[in-house]
Scaffold this motif. Structure first.
Motif, PDB file in Angstrom:
ATOM      1  N   PHE A 170       0.752  -1.065  -0.026  1.00 31.96           N
ATOM      2  CA  PHE A 170      -0.051   0.068   0.027  1.00 31.96           C
ATOM      3  C   PHE A 170       0.954   1.178  -0.081  1.00 31.96           C
ATOM      4  N   LYS A 171       2.012   1.280   0.318  1.00 31.25           N
ATOM      5  CA  LYS A 171       2.854   2.438   0.631  1.00 31.25           C
ATOM      6  C   LYS A 171       3.747   2.710  -0.775  1.00 31.25           C
ATOM      7  N   LEU A 172       3.745   1.626  -1.625  1.00 34.35           N
ATOM      8  CA  LEU A 172       4.415   1.987  -2.722  1.00 34.35           C
ATOM      9  C   LEU A 172       3.885   2.839  -3.664  1.00 34.35           C
ATOM     10  N   GLU A 173       2.624   3.276  -3.647  1.00 36.83           N
ATOM     11  CA  GLU A 173       2.040   4.260  -4.249  1.00 36.83           C
ATOM     12  C   GLU A 173       0.719   4.810  -3.529  1.00 36.83           C
ATOM     13  N   SER A 174       0.293   5.947  -3.817  1.00 38.90           N
ATOM     14  CA  SER A 174      -0.895   6.472  -3.333  1.00 38.90           C
ATOM     15  C   SER A 174      -2.212   5.629  -3.772  1.00 38.90           C
ATOM     16  N   PHE A 175      -2.971   5.343  -2.730  1.00 36.97           N
ATOM     17  CA  PHE A 175      -4.172   4.541  -3.065  1.00 36.97           C
ATOM     18  C   PHE A 175      -5.495   5.647  -3.024  1.00 36.97           C
ATOM     19  N   ASN A 176      -5.296   6.683  -3.591  1.00 32.36           N
ATOM     20  CA  ASN A 176      -6.599   7.839  -3.389  1.00 32.36           C
ATOM     21  C   ASN A 176      -7.829   7.504  -3.736  1.00 32.36           C
ATOM     22  N   SER A 177      -7.923   6.350  -4.724  1.00 29.40           N
ATOM     23  CA  SER A 177      -9.318   6.105  -5.499  1.00 29.40           C
ATOM     24  C   SER A 177      -9.984   5.275  -4.404  1.00 29.40           C
ATOM     25  N   LEU A 178      -9.485   4.512  -3.667  1.00 27.35           N
ATOM     26  CA  LEU A 178     -10.282   3.324  -2.678  1.00 27.35           C
ATOM     27  C   LEU A 178     -11.531   3.918  -1.940  1.00 27.35           C
ATOM     28  N   HIS A 179     -12.686   3.440  -2.326  1.00 26.04           N
ATOM     29  CA  HIS A 179     -13.815   3.888  -1.677  1.00 26.04           C
ATOM     30  C   HIS A 179     -14.324   2.863  -0.868  1.00 26.04           C
ATOM     31  N   VAL A 180     -14.321   1.770  -1.179  1.00 21.62           N
ATOM     32  CA  VAL A 180     -14.927   0.650  -0.336  1.00 21.62           C
ATOM     33  C   VAL A 180     -13.873  -0.714  -0.190  1.00 21.62           C
ATOM     34  N   LEU A 181     -13.626  -0.729   1.149  1.00 20.65           N
ATOM     35  CA  LEU A 181     -12.787  -2.125   1.341  1.00 20.65           C
ATOM     36  C   LEU A 181     -13.375  -3.155   2.388  1.00 20.65           C
ATOM     37  N   ARG A 182     -13.443  -4.414   1.737  1.00 22.34           N
ATOM     38  CA  ARG A 182     -14.284  -5.303   2.362  1.00 22.34           C
ATOM     39  C   ARG A 182     -13.453  -6.421   2.726  1.00 22.34           C
ATOM     40  N   LEU A 183     -13.245  -7.013   3.814  1.00 24.26           N
ATOM     41  CA  LEU A 183     -12.259  -8.072   4.109  1.00 24.26           C
ATOM     42  C   LEU A 183     -12.928  -9.131   5.230  1.00 24.26           C
ATOM     43  N   LYS A 184     -12.602 -10.509   4.706  1.00 22.09           N
ATOM     44  CA  LYS A 184     -13.195 -11.421   5.566  1.00 22.09           C
ATOM     45  C   LYS A 184     -12.183 -12.815   5.700  1.00 22.09           C
ATOM     46  N   CYS A 185     -11.658 -12.821   7.068  1.00 28.80           N
ATOM     47  CA  CYS A 185     -10.678 -13.681   7.338  1.00 28.80           C
ATOM     48  C   CYS A 185      -9.373 -13.347   6.976  1.00 28.80           C
ATOM     49  N   ILE A 186      -9.195 -12.203   7.112  1.00 29.02           N
ATOM     50  CA  ILE A 186      -7.833 -11.151   6.804  1.00 29.02           C
ATOM     51  C   ILE A 186      -7.363 -10.655   8.098  1.00 29.02           C
ATOM     52  N   THR A 187      -5.948 -10.515   8.317  1.00 29.25           N
ATOM     53  CA  THR A 187      -5.288 -10.122   9.421  1.00 29.25           C
ATOM     54  C   THR A 187      -5.143  -8.479   9.085  1.00 29.25           C
ATOM     55  N   VAL A 188      -5.321  -7.692   9.890  1.00 25.54           N
ATOM     56  CA  VAL A 188      -5.125  -6.141   9.771  1.00 25.54           C
ATOM     57  C   VAL A 188      -4.251  -5.682  10.894  1.00 25.54           C
ATOM     58  N   THR A 189      -3.218  -5.480  10.814  1.00 28.04           N
ATOM     59  CA  THR A 189      -2.400  -5.056  11.945  1.00 28.04           C
ATOM     60  C   THR A 189      -2.736  -3.461  12.399  1.00 28.04           C
ATOM     61  N   GLU A 190      -2.394  -3.132  13.206  1.00 28.93           N
ATOM     62  CA  GLU A 190      -2.573  -1.774  14.109  1.00 28.93           C
ATOM     63  C   GLU A 190      -1.929  -0.670  12.950  1.00 28.93           C
ATOM     64  N   GLU A 191      -0.784  -0.936  12.336  1.00 33.65           N
ATOM     65  CA  GLU A 191      -0.013  -0.005  11.469  1.00 33.65           C
ATOM     66  C   GLU A 191      -0.943  -0.179   9.975  1.00 33.65           C
ATOM     67  N   MET A 192      -1.440  -1.255   9.615  1.00 32.44           N
ATOM     68  CA  MET A 192      -2.350  -1.097   8.495  1.00 32.44           C
ATOM     69  C   MET A 192      -3.605  -0.366   8.621  1.00 32.44           C
ATOM     70  N   LEU A 193      -4.370  -0.414   9.698  1.00 34.47           N
ATOM     71  CA  LEU A 193      -5.554   0.149   9.985  1.00 34.47           C
ATOM     72  C   LEU A 193      -5.284   1.609  10.014  1.00 34.47           C
ATOM     73  N   ASP A 194      -4.247   1.878  10.675  1.00 32.02           N
ATOM     74  CA  ASP A 194      -3.817   3.382  10.832  1.00 32.02           C
ATOM     75  C   ASP A 194      -3.641   3.977   9.314  1.00 32.02           C
ATOM     76  N   TYR A 195      -3.114   3.283   8.463  1.00 31.32           N
ATOM     77  CA  TYR A 195      -2.810   3.747   7.301  1.00 31.32           C
ATOM     78  C   TYR A 195      -3.992   3.693   6.281  1.00 31.32           C
ATOM     79  N   LEU A 196      -4.981   2.993   6.459  1.00 37.24           N
ATOM     80  CA  LEU A 196      -6.379   2.839   5.473  1.00 37.24           C
ATOM     81  C   LEU A 196      -6.969   4.078   6.179  1.00 37.24           C
ATOM     82  N   LEU A 197      -7.028   4.433   7.463  1.00 37.96           N
ATOM     83  CA  LEU A 197      -7.763   5.478   7.987  1.00 37.96           C
ATOM     84  C   LEU A 197      -7.190   7.016   7.746  1.00 37.96           C
TER      85      LEU A 197
END
Length: 449
Positions: A170-197
């Motif tokens: 996700f850090k390789l390039e900006s992800f300004n287009s993402l509107h909807v993220l739906r995850l099931k049985c996926i691990t989301v770290t604290e750093e990943m969550l902070d990046y998404l928000l």
């Protein structure tokens, strides 16, 4: 996105000046980018078939920009059903699982080949929703989604595939287009969550289901545009903090939480299941317009918490999801009706219901309601359903419509060996609905599905 599609098509078209001209064909006279936009409205397999129409159309489909959904091949879906049927025959089940894995690998190779053929710079959406094998390069698919600037990303690789959402991609390039993220049985770290928000400024919908998440989730950020948050069965979650002024919808299913809603002025819709005792004290509750409560677990302290509800003065639509034909369901209906003076529509959804019991429960509370519509989903003529309808016919003086849905809303849970279960008889349920209809005045619309 339209400009990007047009630009991609123009670049390809300049390379094909030697192609034959089809001046007499109206489709081929459309402005640049329009044929690709039309193809992007089709399923990708249908779009690819247009390559045989002419030399000019041979590569148009590779600039497909619509949504791509990969949820397993038809063979995989049939195999999955057969594997479930063979649960008691272990050797047969193991053989079928081996064949399923082989078909999954074939399906995965087809996906990789298809994705490698796409030349466009954007995609509306990308969905991977099937069981994959350990050899599958899922990071490659996520990187592809980021490169194509998808607006909607959905990931589920199976409940046995341990996958950690890769922050480094996700850090390789900006992800300004993402509107909807739906995850099931996926691990989301604290750093990943902070990046998404904080670093996905267009993110409006975040759904986490059966996923491993940090013990504390802080949903906040100076540029947070999040409008919808769903947390389903994220068992490691212990504390939830909110500062989300744009949040409109919130859904939570799970155990007790330590919650702190600092600012949610736009919150209008909420769904709670499992334990929601902690939410009854939150200041946002009286401001909700749509509320769904799931009491299928019938935890005593959860049921008792309904009596602690504040006045839900703005609630317009209230839905109760239950699974028992007893005083708990009817009592819950009474408490919710009492707490909702401005209610327009009340829905009772019965899951895993049984035929009517002999014991008749009654609502003893007598008060007038402004209810306009009653909806009974999963209707089988259970005593609590009938008693609720009769009570509202007497006390909801503005009632205009009753809708009876006799379809089974979900598959029944597995019963213990020897426990009696009567198969869902929709025709019999419709007959019970007709018996109820005889008690409904003619000026109230009655719909039976």
């Amino acid at each position: 996105m339209q400009d990007a599609v047009s630009r991609d098509y123009k670049q390809r078209r300049t390379k094909d000046n030697s192609e034959e001209s089809y001046e007499g064909d109206l489709i081929n006279q459309l402005p640049d980018g329009i044929p690709v936009t039309i193809l992007s409205k089709l399923p990708i397999t249908d779009a690819a078939r247009t390559s045989i129409l002419s030399r000019k159309w041979r590569y148009l489909w590779t600039y497909f920009s619509g949504p791509l959904e990969f949820d397993g091949s038809p063979i995989m879906k049939d195999m999955k059903k057969d594997i479930k049927k063979a649960e008691e025959k272990r050797h047969l089940q193991m053989a079928m699982e081996i064949m399923y894995d082989a078909e999954s690998q074939t399906y995965t190779r087809w996906i990789n080949k298809l994705l490698g053929s796409l030349n466009g710079s954007v995609l509306q959406g990308l969905k991977f929703w099937f069981h994959v094998g350990p050899e599958c390069d899922t990071d490659k698919w996520v990187h592809f989604a980021i490169q194509k600037k998808v607006q909607k990303l959905e990931l589920y690789f199976g409940n046995t595939f341990e996958y950690v959402l890769p922050l480094h991609l996700f850090k390789l390039e900006s992800f300004n287009s993402l509107h909807v993220l739906r995850l099931k049985c996926i691990t989301v770290t604290e750093e990943m969550l902070d990046y998404l928000l904080r670093c996905c400024p267009s993110l409006e919908t975040l759904n986490l289901v059966d996923s491993l998440v940090p013990e504390t989730m802080r949903v906040s950020g100076p540029s947070l545009k999040l409008k919808s948050l769903e947390l389903m069965r994220c068992w490691e979650l212990l504390r939830l903090e909110f500062f989300a002024e744009n949040l409109v919808s919130f859904k939570y299913y799970g155990p007790h939480l330590d919650t702190e809603f600092k600012s949610v002025p736009s919150l209008l819709e909420a769904t709670f299941g499992g334990s929601y005792v902690e939410f009854t004290r939150e200041s946002f509750l009286p401001h909700l317009e749509v509320l769904t409560l799931d009491i299928t677990q019938n935890i005593p302290e959860v049921i008792c918490s309904l009596g602690q509800l504040p006045k839900l003065k703005n609630i317009k639509h209230l839905e109760l999801v239950a699974c028992g034909d007893d005083g708990i369901t009817l009592g819950a209906c009474a408490l919710l009706l009492r707490a909702s003076p401005s209610l327009w529509k009340f829905t009772l959804k019965m899951l895993h219901t049984k035929p009517p019991l002999r014991i008749q429960q009654k609502i003893t509370m007598k008060c007038q309601h402004d209810l306009k519509e009653l909806e009974l989903v999963g209707f089988c003529g259970a005593s609590c359903e009938v008693e609720l309808a009769i009570y509202l016919l007497k006390n909801a003086v503005e009632l205009q419509k009753i809708t009876i849905d006799t379809r089974l809303p979900t598959r029944p849970k597995l019963r213990q060996p020897g426990e009696h279960f009567k198969a869902w008889d929709r025709e019999e349920n419709r007959n019970r609905a007709k018996a109820l209809q005889e008690k409904v005045p003619p000026w109230i619309e009655f719909v039976c599905i």
